[in-house]
Design a protein around this motif. Sequence first.
Motif, PDB file in Angstrom:
ATOM      1  N   ARG A 124      -0.873  11.166   1.812  1.00 45.29           N
ATOM      2  CA  ARG A 124      -1.964  10.237   1.540  1.00 45.29           C
ATOM      3  C   ARG A 124      -2.411  10.409   0.095  1.00 45.29           C
ATOM      4  O   ARG A 124      -2.467  11.530  -0.421  1.00 45.29           O
ATOM      5  CB  ARG A 124      -3.139  10.505   2.453  1.00 45.29           C
ATOM      6  CG  ARG A 124      -2.796  10.104   3.881  1.00 45.29           C
ATOM      7  CD  ARG A 124      -3.475   8.972   4.232  1.00 45.29           C
ATOM      8  NE  ARG A 124      -3.631   8.010   5.158  1.00 45.29           N
ATOM      9  CZ  ARG A 124      -3.102   6.795   5.112  1.00 45.29           C
ATOM     10  NH1 ARG A 124      -2.291   6.460   4.182  1.00 45.29           N
ATOM     11  NH2 ARG A 124      -3.399   5.905   5.998  1.00 45.29           N
ATOM     12  N   VAL A 125      -2.729   9.304  -0.542  1.00 47.10           N
ATOM     13  CA  VAL A 125      -3.204   9.348  -1.914  1.00 47.10           C
ATOM     14  C   VAL A 125      -4.645   9.825  -1.898  1.00 47.10           C
ATOM     15  O   VAL A 125      -5.449   9.391  -1.086  1.00 47.10           O
ATOM     16  CB  VAL A 125      -3.063   7.959  -2.562  1.00 47.10           C
ATOM     17  CG1 VAL A 125      -3.744   7.910  -3.897  1.00 47.10           C
ATOM     18  CG2 VAL A 125      -1.597   7.593  -2.689  1.00 47.10           C
ATOM     19  N   ASP A 126      -4.957  10.725  -2.798  1.00 49.84           N
ATOM     20  CA  ASP A 126      -6.291  11.322  -2.892  1.00 49.84           C
ATOM     21  C   ASP A 126      -7.233  10.351  -3.589  1.00 49.84           C
ATOM     22  O   ASP A 126      -7.175  10.166  -4.799  1.00 49.84           O
ATOM     23  CB  ASP A 126      -6.202  12.637  -3.679  1.00 49.84           C
ATOM     24  CG  ASP A 126      -7.537  13.325  -3.803  1.00 49.84           C
ATOM     25  OD1 ASP A 126      -8.500  12.916  -3.140  1.00 49.84           O
ATOM     26  OD2 ASP A 126      -7.602  14.308  -4.577  1.00 49.84           O
ATOM     27  N   ASP A 127      -8.117   9.720  -2.801  1.00 48.54           N
ATOM     28  CA  ASP A 127      -9.067   8.751  -3.362  1.00 48.54           C
ATOM     29  C   ASP A 127      -9.994   9.385  -4.383  1.00 48.54           C
ATOM     30  O   ASP A 127     -10.487   8.713  -5.276  1.00 48.54           O
ATOM     31  CB  ASP A 127      -9.898   8.110  -2.252  1.00 48.54           C
ATOM     32  CG  ASP A 127      -9.051   7.210  -1.374  1.00 48.54           C
ATOM     33  OD1 ASP A 127      -9.212   7.290  -0.149  1.00 48.54           O
ATOM     34  OD2 ASP A 127      -8.256   6.440  -1.910  1.00 48.54           O
ATOM     35  N   GLU A 129      -1.852   7.679  -7.318  1.00 46.31           N
ATOM     36  CA  GLU A 129      -3.300   7.912  -7.288  1.00 46.31           C
ATOM     37  C   GLU A 129      -4.041   7.002  -8.262  1.00 46.31           C
ATOM     38  O   GLU A 129      -5.195   6.659  -8.026  1.00 46.31           O
ATOM     39  CB  GLU A 129      -3.607   9.381  -7.617  1.00 46.31           C
ATOM     40  CG  GLU A 129      -3.225  10.320  -6.505  1.00 46.31           C
ATOM     41  CD  GLU A 129      -3.368  11.788  -6.868  1.00 46.31           C
ATOM     42  OE1 GLU A 129      -3.352  12.594  -5.930  1.00 46.31           O
ATOM     43  OE2 GLU A 129      -3.486  12.124  -8.061  1.00 46.31           O
ATOM     44  N   GLU A 142      -1.890   3.594  -0.922  1.00 43.58           N
ATOM     45  CA  GLU A 142      -2.603   4.501  -0.022  1.00 43.58           C
ATOM     46  C   GLU A 142      -1.772   5.719   0.355  1.00 43.58           C
ATOM     47  O   GLU A 142      -2.318   6.757   0.718  1.00 43.58           O
ATOM     48  CB  GLU A 142      -3.013   3.762   1.252  1.00 43.58           C
ATOM     49  CG  GLU A 142      -4.013   2.658   1.007  1.00 43.58           C
ATOM     50  CD  GLU A 142      -4.366   1.890   2.269  1.00 43.58           C
ATOM     51  OE1 GLU A 142      -3.994   2.334   3.376  1.00 43.58           O
ATOM     52  OE2 GLU A 142      -5.003   0.833   2.140  1.00 43.58           O
ATOM     53  N   VAL A 143      -0.442   5.587   0.288  1.00 45.01           N
ATOM     54  CA  VAL A 143       0.419   6.673   0.737  1.00 45.01           C
ATOM     55  C   VAL A 143       1.720   6.679  -0.063  1.00 45.01           C
ATOM     56  O   VAL A 143       2.215   5.629  -0.469  1.00 45.01           O
ATOM     57  CB  VAL A 143       0.701   6.553   2.259  1.00 45.01           C
ATOM     58  CG1 VAL A 143       1.507   5.317   2.589  1.00 45.01           C
ATOM     59  CG2 VAL A 143       1.355   7.797   2.818  1.00 45.01           C
ATOM     60  N   ASP A 200       0.805  -1.226   0.000  1.00 44.19           N
ATOM     61  CA  ASP A 200       0.000   0.000   0.000  1.00 44.19           C
ATOM     62  C   ASP A 200       0.838   1.276   0.000  1.00 44.19           C
ATOM     63  O   ASP A 200       0.317   2.365   0.212  1.00 44.19           O
ATOM     64  CB  ASP A 200      -0.935   0.015   1.196  1.00 44.19           C
ATOM     65  CG  ASP A 200      -0.193   0.039   2.525  1.00 44.19           C
ATOM     66  OD1 ASP A 200       1.026  -0.221   2.543  1.00 44.19           O
ATOM     67  OD2 ASP A 200      -0.836   0.324   3.546  1.00 44.19           O
ATOM     68  N   ARG A 201       2.153   1.147  -0.263  1.00 44.93           N
ATOM     69  CA  ARG A 201       3.025   2.324  -0.144  1.00 44.93           C
ATOM     70  C   ARG A 201       3.992   2.408  -1.308  1.00 44.93           C
ATOM     71  O   ARG A 201       4.607   1.426  -1.704  1.00 44.93           O
ATOM     72  CB  ARG A 201       3.804   2.251   1.166  1.00 44.93           C
ATOM     73  CG  ARG A 201       4.710   3.446   1.398  1.00 44.93           C
ATOM     74  CD  ARG A 201       5.161   3.560   2.831  1.00 44.93           C
ATOM     75  NE  ARG A 201       5.994   2.486   3.295  1.00 44.93           N
ATOM     76  CZ  ARG A 201       7.262   2.631   3.683  1.00 44.93           C
ATOM     77  NH1 ARG A 201       7.830   3.819   3.663  1.00 44.93           N
ATOM     78  NH2 ARG A 201       7.944   1.607   4.108  1.00 44.93           N
ATOM     79  N   ARG A 241      -9.028   9.012  -8.181  1.00 44.00           N
ATOM     80  CA  ARG A 241      -8.929   7.683  -8.811  1.00 44.00           C
ATOM     81  C   ARG A 241     -10.074   7.472  -9.764  1.00 44.00           C
ATOM     82  O   ARG A 241     -11.189   7.887  -9.534  1.00 44.00           O
ATOM     83  CB  ARG A 241      -8.923   6.598  -7.742  1.00 44.00           C
ATOM     84  CG  ARG A 241      -7.679   6.677  -6.907  1.00 44.00           C
ATOM     85  CD  ARG A 241      -7.604   5.569  -5.936  1.00 44.00           C
ATOM     86  NE  ARG A 241      -6.369   5.760  -5.175  1.00 44.00           N
ATOM     87  CZ  ARG A 241      -5.836   4.852  -4.423  1.00 44.00           C
ATOM     88  NH1 ARG A 241      -6.399   3.695  -4.270  1.00 44.00           N
ATOM     89  NH2 ARG A 241      -4.733   5.094  -3.778  1.00 44.00           N
TER      90      ARG A 241
END
Length: 158
Positions: free
Chosen positions: A151-154, A102, A108-109, A71-72, A157
């Motif tokens: 943090r990835v901006d959901d 993204e 996620e990060v 997740d990284r 997506r």
Amino acid sequence: MPLRDPPDGFAVESATPDDRLDILRVLDAAMLETDAEIVDAAIDNRDALVARFDRTGAVVGALVAVRPGPDRLHVDAVAVRRSRRGRGLGSALVARAVRLAERDPGIEVVTAEFDDELEGFYLDLGFEIAAVGDGEAGDDEESGRLRGSRRVDDGSRN
């Protein structure tokens, strides 16, 4: 926080195997220690980026990312040739890495570890900053190293 595009006259794109030597040279010139095998793996995984001068196609900047967990995405190294610094190429490289993350539903990060003089650079890109030693047993809090995470901006997506 909006991410920067490369300045006029430059492009940021995924690296190819033909870019390997140029990436290693840019990182070496910046005195960054990066293993050639890590660069090769990043190129294969499409986690290596280059900044090119449009007029000549020359590689003037590079970013190498690794995936230490599912997740990284971690920025292992980012550098710009001394003669091209101060134009926003480093910011554009990191911004492109964030945009790639993204688009990956598993990420996620995005993280990075860096010297304290780069704190403003990463803050401007929307990273949260902490000392490397914060909350981790055995870390040397006097190292002057910082850890950034974004943090990835959901919402972006597809």
